[in-house]
Design an enzyme around this catalytic site. Structure first.
Site, PDB file in Angstrom:
ATOM      1  N   LEU A 172      44.434  41.350  39.400  1.00  0.00           N
ATOM      2  CA  LEU A 172      45.799  41.453  38.890  1.00  0.00           C
ATOM      3  C   LEU A 172      45.813  41.660  37.375  1.00  0.00           C
ATOM      4  CD1 LEU A 172      47.391  38.395  40.782  1.00  0.00           C
ATOM      5  CD2 LEU A 172      47.797  40.830  41.280  1.00  0.00           C
ATOM      6  N   SER A 173      46.910  42.197  36.882  1.00  0.00           N
ATOM      7  CA  SER A 173      47.102  42.277  35.436  1.00  0.00           C
ATOM      8  C   SER A 173      47.054  40.847  34.871  1.00  0.00           C
ATOM      9  CB  SER A 173      48.469  42.911  35.149  1.00  0.00           C
ATOM     10  OG  SER A 173      48.707  42.904  33.764  1.00  0.00           O
ATOM     11  N   GLY A 174      46.300  40.640  33.840  1.00  0.00           N
ATOM     12  CA  GLY A 174      46.196  39.306  33.232  1.00  0.00           C
ATOM     13  C   GLY A 174      45.177  38.401  33.897  1.00  0.00           C
TER      14      GLY A 174
ATOM     15  N   SER B 189      43.046  48.616  40.124  1.00  0.00           N
ATOM     16  CA  SER B 189      42.623  49.244  41.392  1.00  0.00           C
ATOM     17  C   SER B 189      43.014  48.380  42.597  1.00  0.00           C
ATOM     18  CB  SER B 189      41.124  49.564  41.386  1.00  0.00           C
ATOM     19  OG  SER B 189      40.324  48.547  40.819  1.00  0.00           O
TER      20      SER B 189
ATOM     21  N   GLY C 271      42.019  38.749  33.805  1.00  0.00           N
ATOM     22  CA  GLY C 271      40.882  38.566  32.899  1.00  0.00           C
ATOM     23  C   GLY C 271      39.844  39.681  32.960  1.00  0.00           C
ATOM     24  N   LYS C 272      40.207  40.815  33.547  1.00  0.00           N
ATOM     25  CA  LYS C 272      39.242  41.908  33.699  1.00  0.00           C
ATOM     26  C   LYS C 272      38.690  42.376  32.348  1.00  0.00           C
ATOM     27  CE  LYS C 272      42.294  44.484  35.778  1.00  0.00           C
ATOM     28  NZ  LYS C 272      43.383  43.497  35.715  1.00  0.00           N
TER      29      LYS C 272
END
Ligand code: ADP
Length: 203
Positions: free
Chosen positions: A35-37, A108, A39-40
């Site tokens: 998900l966005s946020g 993705s 930590g990717k």
């Protein structure tokens, strides 16, 4: 007049094996999904630092260098999202064939889109990493203020809010960034990545 010094072109081409030997590492694509946020980006940069510390050459691909460059003509329609990931996968494959470890950080969100990337890159070289934090944690962090906008209806089709995130079925690595610290996540990832990127020589 015929040239006299014709050599078959394959004599001049360095192979991936040559380049991996030169770099003393085995290349792969470390594909961060989440998900966005979740930590990717943070984990990608910290894994890059750790790999670099261990003597490895890496390249991080993320929205910052892809959406502003090679993919600056793409938007967020379904068709463009697929094309975005297709080009990222093709670019990653080029890095891998140059012996370089490619660290990708893209939401993705669907199995289909990740499978497309896996098929382009090749199963052997595709290391799926699920950066897994609960939606509540990501929304609480709201690093870029995007969740707030999505809740207000200012952004449509936002993953986790009004578009699905399909959990990876068998990721090579799962990092629970809501429970573990950044160094703990990097350590856990390196247990798998360390051996995977180590050069093993001509076997
Ligand atoms: P993404 O790239 O998935 O959108 P970011 O890396 O930009 O996410 O943001 C994640 C945020 O969460 C950062 O502010 C980061 O400092 C914070 N964070 C807290 N704990 C962790 C952790 N264990 N791993 C990664 N990020 C963490």
């Amino acid at each position: 007049m015929k040239p006299t010094n014709i050599h078959p072109v394959f004599h001049q081409i360095l192979t991936r094996a040559d380049k991996e030997k030169f770099l003393n590492q085995r290349a792969c694509v470390i594909w961060m999904t989440g998900l966005s946020g979740s930590g990717k980006t943070t984990i990608a940069r910290n894994i890059e630092l750790e790999l670099n510390r261990r003597g490895h050459l890496t390249q991080v691909l993320d929205g910052d260098n892809i959406r502003t460059g090679i993919n600056n003509n793409l938007g967020f329609t379904e068709e463009d999202r697929i094309e975005n990931i297709r080009r990222i996968a093709e670019v990653s494959k080029l890095f891998v064939h140059c012996g370089i470890i490619c660290i990708n950080s893209f939401i993705s969100p669907t199995r289909e889109i990740r499978n497309m990337a896996r098929n382009i890159i090749g199963e052997e070289d595709f290391i799926e990493v699920h950066i897994n934090a609960p939606l509540e944690v990501c929304e609480q962090r709201d690093v870029k203020g995007l969740y707030k906008k999505a809740r207000e209806g200012k952004i449509k089709n936002f993953t986790g809010i009004d578009a699905p995130f399909e959990t990876p079925e068998k990721p090579a690595i799962e990092l629970k960034t809501g429970e573990l610290s950044i160094p703990q996540c990097v350590e856990q990832a390196m247990e798998v990545l360390g051996p995977r990127v180590s050069y093993v020589g001509d076997e």
